[in-house]
Design a protein around this motif. Structure first.
Motif, PDB file in Angstrom:
ATOM      1  N   SER A 223       0.793  -1.237   0.000  1.00 46.15           N
ATOM      2  CA  SER A 223       0.000   0.000   0.000  1.00 46.15           C
ATOM      3  C   SER A 223       0.826   1.289   0.000  1.00 46.15           C
ATOM      4  O   SER A 223       0.325   2.314   0.425  1.00 46.15           O
ATOM      5  CB  SER A 223      -0.916   0.005   1.224  1.00 46.15           C
ATOM      6  OG  SER A 223      -1.572  -1.226   1.353  1.00 46.15           O
ATOM      7  N   GLY A 224       2.066   1.265  -0.430  1.00 43.70           N
ATOM      8  CA  GLY A 224       2.876   2.482  -0.477  1.00 43.70           C
ATOM      9  C   GLY A 224       4.220   2.272   0.208  1.00 43.70           C
ATOM     10  O   GLY A 224       5.256   2.688  -0.279  1.00 43.70           O
ATOM     11  N   PHE A 225       4.158   1.589   1.352  1.00 41.74           N
ATOM     12  CA  PHE A 225       5.356   1.348   2.148  1.00 41.74           C
ATOM     13  C   PHE A 225       6.442   0.626   1.342  1.00 41.74           C
ATOM     14  O   PHE A 225       7.625   0.935   1.450  1.00 41.74           O
ATOM     15  CB  PHE A 225       4.960   0.512   3.363  1.00 41.74           C
ATOM     16  CG  PHE A 225       6.059   0.286   4.339  1.00 41.74           C
ATOM     17  CD1 PHE A 225       6.460   1.287   5.202  1.00 41.74           C
ATOM     18  CD2 PHE A 225       6.711  -0.928   4.395  1.00 41.74           C
ATOM     19  CE1 PHE A 225       7.483   1.074   6.109  1.00 41.74           C
ATOM     20  CE2 PHE A 225       7.732  -1.156   5.294  1.00 41.74           C
ATOM     21  CZ  PHE A 225       8.117  -0.143   6.150  1.00 41.74           C
ATOM     22  N   ARG A 226       6.024  -0.337   0.544  1.00 42.69           N
ATOM     23  CA  ARG A 226       6.964  -1.149  -0.230  1.00 42.69           C
ATOM     24  C   ARG A 226       7.912  -0.309  -1.087  1.00 42.69           C
ATOM     25  O   ARG A 226       9.084  -0.642  -1.247  1.00 42.69           O
ATOM     26  CB  ARG A 226       6.170  -2.107  -1.115  1.00 42.69           C
ATOM     27  CG  ARG A 226       7.016  -3.094  -1.872  1.00 42.69           C
ATOM     28  CD  ARG A 226       6.171  -4.136  -2.554  1.00 42.69           C
ATOM     29  NE  ARG A 226       5.202  -3.525  -3.459  1.00 42.69           N
ATOM     30  CZ  ARG A 226       4.330  -4.220  -4.183  1.00 42.69           C
ATOM     31  NH1 ARG A 226       4.300  -5.538  -4.088  1.00 42.69           N
ATOM     32  NH2 ARG A 226       3.479  -3.613  -4.977  1.00 42.69           N
TER      33      ARG A 226
ATOM     34  N   VAL B 191       1.631   1.791   6.833  1.00 42.48           N
ATOM     35  CA  VAL B 191       1.965   1.214   5.513  1.00 42.48           C
ATOM     36  C   VAL B 191       1.548   2.109   4.351  1.00 42.48           C
ATOM     37  O   VAL B 191       2.070   1.951   3.247  1.00 42.48           O
ATOM     38  CB  VAL B 191       1.373  -0.207   5.269  1.00 42.48           C
ATOM     39  CG1 VAL B 191       1.938  -1.211   6.255  1.00 42.48           C
ATOM     40  CG2 VAL B 191      -0.127  -0.219   5.235  1.00 42.48           C
ATOM     41  N   SER B 192       0.645   3.027   4.574  1.00 44.54           N
ATOM     42  CA  SER B 192       0.139   3.786   3.437  1.00 44.54           C
ATOM     43  C   SER B 192       0.052   5.297   3.697  1.00 44.54           C
ATOM     44  O   SER B 192       0.588   6.092   2.930  1.00 44.54           O
ATOM     45  CB  SER B 192      -1.239   3.239   3.043  1.00 44.54           C
ATOM     46  OG  SER B 192      -1.846   4.044   2.062  1.00 44.54           O
ATOM     47  N   HIS B 193      -0.601   5.702   4.778  1.00 40.30           N
ATOM     48  CA  HIS B 193      -0.872   7.133   4.953  1.00 40.30           C
ATOM     49  C   HIS B 193       0.411   7.918   5.223  1.00 40.30           C
ATOM     50  O   HIS B 193       0.640   8.964   4.609  1.00 40.30           O
ATOM     51  CB  HIS B 193      -1.917   7.339   6.055  1.00 40.30           C
ATOM     52  CG  HIS B 193      -3.177   6.541   5.834  1.00 40.30           C
ATOM     53  ND1 HIS B 193      -4.146   6.361   6.777  1.00 40.30           N
ATOM     54  CD2 HIS B 193      -3.615   5.840   4.748  1.00 40.30           C
ATOM     55  CE1 HIS B 193      -5.129   5.602   6.295  1.00 40.30           C
ATOM     56  NE2 HIS B 193      -4.819   5.274   5.064  1.00 40.30           N
ATOM     57  N   TRP B 239      -6.545  12.086  -0.755  1.00 37.26           N
ATOM     58  CA  TRP B 239      -5.528  11.992   0.293  1.00 37.26           C
ATOM     59  C   TRP B 239      -5.735  13.019   1.392  1.00 37.26           C
ATOM     60  O   TRP B 239      -5.505  12.744   2.565  1.00 37.26           O
ATOM     61  CB  TRP B 239      -4.119  12.041  -0.319  1.00 37.26           C
ATOM     62  CG  TRP B 239      -3.798  10.691  -0.850  1.00 37.26           C
ATOM     63  CD1 TRP B 239      -3.846  10.283  -2.148  1.00 37.26           C
ATOM     64  CD2 TRP B 239      -3.483   9.527  -0.071  1.00 37.26           C
ATOM     65  NE1 TRP B 239      -3.567   8.946  -2.232  1.00 37.26           N
ATOM     66  CE2 TRP B 239      -3.340   8.461  -0.976  1.00 37.26           C
ATOM     67  CE3 TRP B 239      -3.309   9.281   1.288  1.00 37.26           C
ATOM     68  CZ2 TRP B 239      -3.029   7.165  -0.557  1.00 37.26           C
ATOM     69  CZ3 TRP B 239      -2.998   7.995   1.709  1.00 37.26           C
ATOM     70  CH2 TRP B 239      -2.859   6.958   0.786  1.00 37.26           C
ATOM     71  N   ARG B 240      -6.174  14.212   1.005  1.00 42.04           N
ATOM     72  CA  ARG B 240      -6.532  15.214   2.017  1.00 42.04           C
ATOM     73  C   ARG B 240      -7.552  14.602   2.988  1.00 42.04           C
ATOM     74  O   ARG B 240      -7.393  14.671   4.211  1.00 42.04           O
ATOM     75  CB  ARG B 240      -7.157  16.428   1.304  1.00 42.04           C
ATOM     76  CG  ARG B 240      -7.623  17.520   2.204  1.00 42.04           C
ATOM     77  CD  ARG B 240      -8.616  18.421   1.462  1.00 42.04           C
ATOM     78  NE  ARG B 240      -9.881  17.722   1.270  1.00 42.04           N
ATOM     79  CZ  ARG B 240     -10.884  18.169   0.518  1.00 42.04           C
ATOM     80  NH1 ARG B 240     -10.770  19.298  -0.135  1.00 42.04           N
ATOM     81  NH2 ARG B 240     -12.004  17.475   0.409  1.00 42.04           N
ATOM     82  N   ASP B 241      -8.585  13.968   2.429  1.00 38.70           N
ATOM     83  CA  ASP B 241      -9.633  13.384   3.278  1.00 38.70           C
ATOM     84  C   ASP B 241      -9.108  12.244   4.138  1.00 38.70           C
ATOM     85  O   ASP B 241      -9.504  12.090   5.298  1.00 38.70           O
ATOM     86  CB  ASP B 241     -10.790  12.883   2.411  1.00 38.70           C
ATOM     87  CG  ASP B 241     -11.680  14.032   1.935  1.00 38.70           C
ATOM     88  OD1 ASP B 241     -11.363  15.201   2.244  1.00 38.70           O
ATOM     89  OD2 ASP B 241     -12.690  13.758   1.260  1.00 38.70           O
ATOM     90  N   ILE B 242      -8.215  11.433   3.585  1.00 37.66           N
ATOM     91  CA  ILE B 242      -7.645  10.324   4.373  1.00 37.66           C
ATOM     92  C   ILE B 242      -6.848  10.882   5.548  1.00 37.66           C
ATOM     93  O   ILE B 242      -7.017  10.444   6.689  1.00 37.66           O
ATOM     94  CB  ILE B 242      -6.755   9.425   3.480  1.00 37.66           C
ATOM     95  CG1 ILE B 242      -7.627   8.636   2.491  1.00 37.66           C
ATOM     96  CG2 ILE B 242      -5.892   8.488   4.335  1.00 37.66           C
ATOM     97  CD1 ILE B 242      -6.839   7.899   1.419  1.00 37.66           C
ATOM     98  N   PHE B 243      -6.004  11.879   5.286  1.00 29.58           N
ATOM     99  CA  PHE B 243      -5.191  12.447   6.377  1.00 29.58           C
ATOM    100  C   PHE B 243      -6.096  13.002   7.481  1.00 29.58           C
ATOM    101  O   PHE B 243      -5.873  12.768   8.669  1.00 29.58           O
ATOM    102  CB  PHE B 243      -4.280  13.565   5.858  1.00 29.58           C
ATOM    103  CG  PHE B 243      -3.205  13.099   4.910  1.00 29.58           C
ATOM    104  CD1 PHE B 243      -2.899  11.746   4.786  1.00 29.58           C
ATOM    105  CD2 PHE B 243      -2.491  14.013   4.152  1.00 29.58           C
ATOM    106  CE1 PHE B 243      -1.897  11.320   3.918  1.00 29.58           C
ATOM    107  CE2 PHE B 243      -1.491  13.592   3.282  1.00 29.58           C
ATOM    108  CZ  PHE B 243      -1.198  12.248   3.163  1.00 29.58           C
ATOM    109  N   ALA B 249      -4.016   8.229  14.369  1.00 33.28           N
ATOM    110  CA  ALA B 249      -3.017   7.203  14.041  1.00 33.28           C
ATOM    111  C   ALA B 249      -1.913   7.799  13.157  1.00 33.28           C
ATOM    112  O   ALA B 249      -0.729   7.509  13.344  1.00 33.28           O
ATOM    113  CB  ALA B 249      -3.684   6.023  13.340  1.00 33.28           C
ATOM    114  N   LEU B 250      -2.309   8.650  12.221  1.00 30.94           N
ATOM    115  CA  LEU B 250      -1.315   9.247  11.323  1.00 30.94           C
ATOM    116  C   LEU B 250      -0.348  10.144  12.097  1.00 30.94           C
ATOM    117  O   LEU B 250       0.876  10.061  11.914  1.00 30.94           O
ATOM    118  CB  LEU B 250      -2.026  10.039  10.223  1.00 30.94           C
ATOM    119  CG  LEU B 250      -1.116  10.798   9.248  1.00 30.94           C
ATOM    120  CD1 LEU B 250      -0.161   9.851   8.535  1.00 30.94           C
ATOM    121  CD2 LEU B 250      -1.959  11.570   8.225  1.00 30.94           C
ATOM    122  N   LEU B 251      -0.889  10.983  12.988  1.00 31.09           N
ATOM    123  CA  LEU B 251      -0.016  11.868  13.759  1.00 31.09           C
ATOM    124  C   LEU B 251       0.891  11.062  14.689  1.00 31.09           C
ATOM    125  O   LEU B 251       2.047  11.419  14.890  1.00 31.09           O
ATOM    126  CB  LEU B 251      -0.840  12.885  14.555  1.00 31.09           C
ATOM    127  CG  LEU B 251      -1.532  13.975  13.723  1.00 31.09           C
ATOM    128  CD1 LEU B 251      -2.409  14.849  14.612  1.00 31.09           C
ATOM    129  CD2 LEU B 251      -0.534  14.826  12.952  1.00 31.09           C
TER     130      LEU B 251
END
Lengths: 296, 296
Positions: A223-226, B191-193, B239-243, B249-251
């Protein structure tokens, strides 16, 4: 019809990804060097080099490797350059060209120049090419195809020596450009050194998570990390030396990045969608430019 | 011999990369939905959907899109879910399943659940698949092949509804796993954000350099930077919405990463080669594990 080789004998001090790629190319085409001598820190590496068959001769002693060579290329991690330069200095033939492939240029100039004997030319160079693999098995003949090699010659260096090193890299398939050493280090800090530092760091951050999350990082890495882990697989000693030898530019770029990341964090915390979207759009501008330049 | 479709009619609210890939798959194989209805915010997008030909019907009004559907899939940016859920609630048929594809699950549950009418099932889901492209042209039928879809069903949800959504994703080529919503958000943060936040940020940092350096960033981007720009090309609003919707968790993950990056910076500044090498080795461990798991 045959182009004569640029050098009678090239000595490669360090025979990893870059050194062994140069050797393989010199072996394949006859116009780079009449003889290829490889040096490494361990006999095991040299035994492997002989098995792989791209060197005419291997030497565990750098002094013996450079004796009689008209081109000496430093291909070890940059932290090893000063000791290497000191060791080989008394054995260099007059007229010999010392060059290198290191990713930091101000430190290389600082470490090597004081040891260069009169009558020997020093031409610092940096082929912008690499993979996440290392060692003499990792090299291949197309590594430099279409990639840049940056030369950072010192004022007063013999133009003929600079031209011979330029021509060596062109024969390796590379495009060649000259640049100020300080500017080189600054550009490399943002395009290469900081991305590697970040990739190593985020992999370390993930590695530090509790066991269950760590297992799922591995499971869902796609998901991006890779994308970050590939460049984080690069050689630790080489990168350790690069970080330590481009300290100022790297720390400045990391500082800029950290400020930008903190500003993004603040916008996430306080809920500023316009700021976040604007910053994402700014980042995308670089990608669009790369696509327009056909570099993406 | 023909497997009957899982649903009589699927309504896709949002028809970008994910929604249009689901539509293309449903169109190609007859066992997902008897009828495919697409909704988007603009008529221009819907006109394009009709040209591309993977929907039976397009509707600009979400209420009209969901009427008579037995599966409604939210495929818009997660920030749009609450308003969408509120808009469609009165028009949902009893027994209908609402599902979604959002990259944050706690926020989706918070925003959608209050609007789900009695007799309607809500099954939150997240296919871990994507590219840096967006819009109805970006989808393709193999997007979910061999990728995970994470389901975060709520306690008390009808098991039959969960199984139908699982089966939908299996028929899309995906592997399916259930997870707690909070755990999902934490794993996705690392893994992604966070990788996306970092990639957007470093591209913005480079964009902010003085003109000459910026030009050379583009010229020499192949040296590591380029790997970051690909994921930074992803859709800004999504991505704005995901953040904003995985804030905590992201912070937290960004904070961990920042501490690790600062520790690395300190080791670079004060010259601690052992620390730097150790951290690089730690980062590489993740890569080796990925290779062993054949996920690299």
């Amino acid at each position: 019809m045959t182009t004569p080789p640029l050098f009678k004998r090239i000595a490669l001090l360090g025979i990893g990804l870059i050194g062994s790629s140069v050797a393989r190319i010199a072996r394949e085409r006859a116009d780079i060097a009449g003889e290829i001598v490889a040096n490494a820190r361990t006999q095991a590496t040299l035994d492997r080099v002989m098995e792989l068959g791209f060197a005419d001769r291997v030497e565990l002693d750098p002094a013996r490797a450079v004796a009689g060579a008209d081109c000496v290329m430093l291909c070890a991690p940059v932290g090893a350059y000063e000791a290497l330069a000191q060791t080989i200095a008394p054995y260099l033939d007059p007229g010999c060209i010392i060059t290198d492939v290191g990713s930091t240029k101000q430190s290389v100039i600082r470490d090597v120049t004081p040891h260069v004997p009169a009558g020997v030319h020093f031409v610092p160079a940096h082929p912008l090419a690499g993979t996440e693999y290392s060692g003499p098995d990792a090299g291949f003949t197309t590594l430099f195809q279409g990639r840049w090699t940056l030369l950072t010659p010192l004022p007063g260096t013999d133009p003929g020596a600079v031209e011979k090193i330029s021509e060596l890299w062109r024969r390796c398939g590379s495009m060649v450009e000259a640049m100020e050493p300080a500017h080189h280090d600054r550009v490399l800090a943002i395009v290469s050194h900081l991305p590697h530092l970040i990739a190593f760091t985020i992999c370390g951050t993930a590695e530090g998570l509790e066991e269950e999350s760590r297992a799922q990082v591995l499971k869902f890495a796609a998901s991006g990390f890779r994308d970050f882990t590939r460049i984080a697989a690069s050689d630790p000693v080489m990168w350790r030396d690069i970080f330590l030898n481009n300290r100022e530019a790297l720390l400045e770029m990391l500082q800029r990045f950290t400020e930008d990341a903190q500003a993004m964090a603040r916008a996430v915390r306080w809920g500023d969608p316009a700021y976040i979207e604007h910053r994402i759009q700014q980042g995308r501008a670089i990608r669009r430019s790369l696509i327009e330049l056909k570099q993406a």
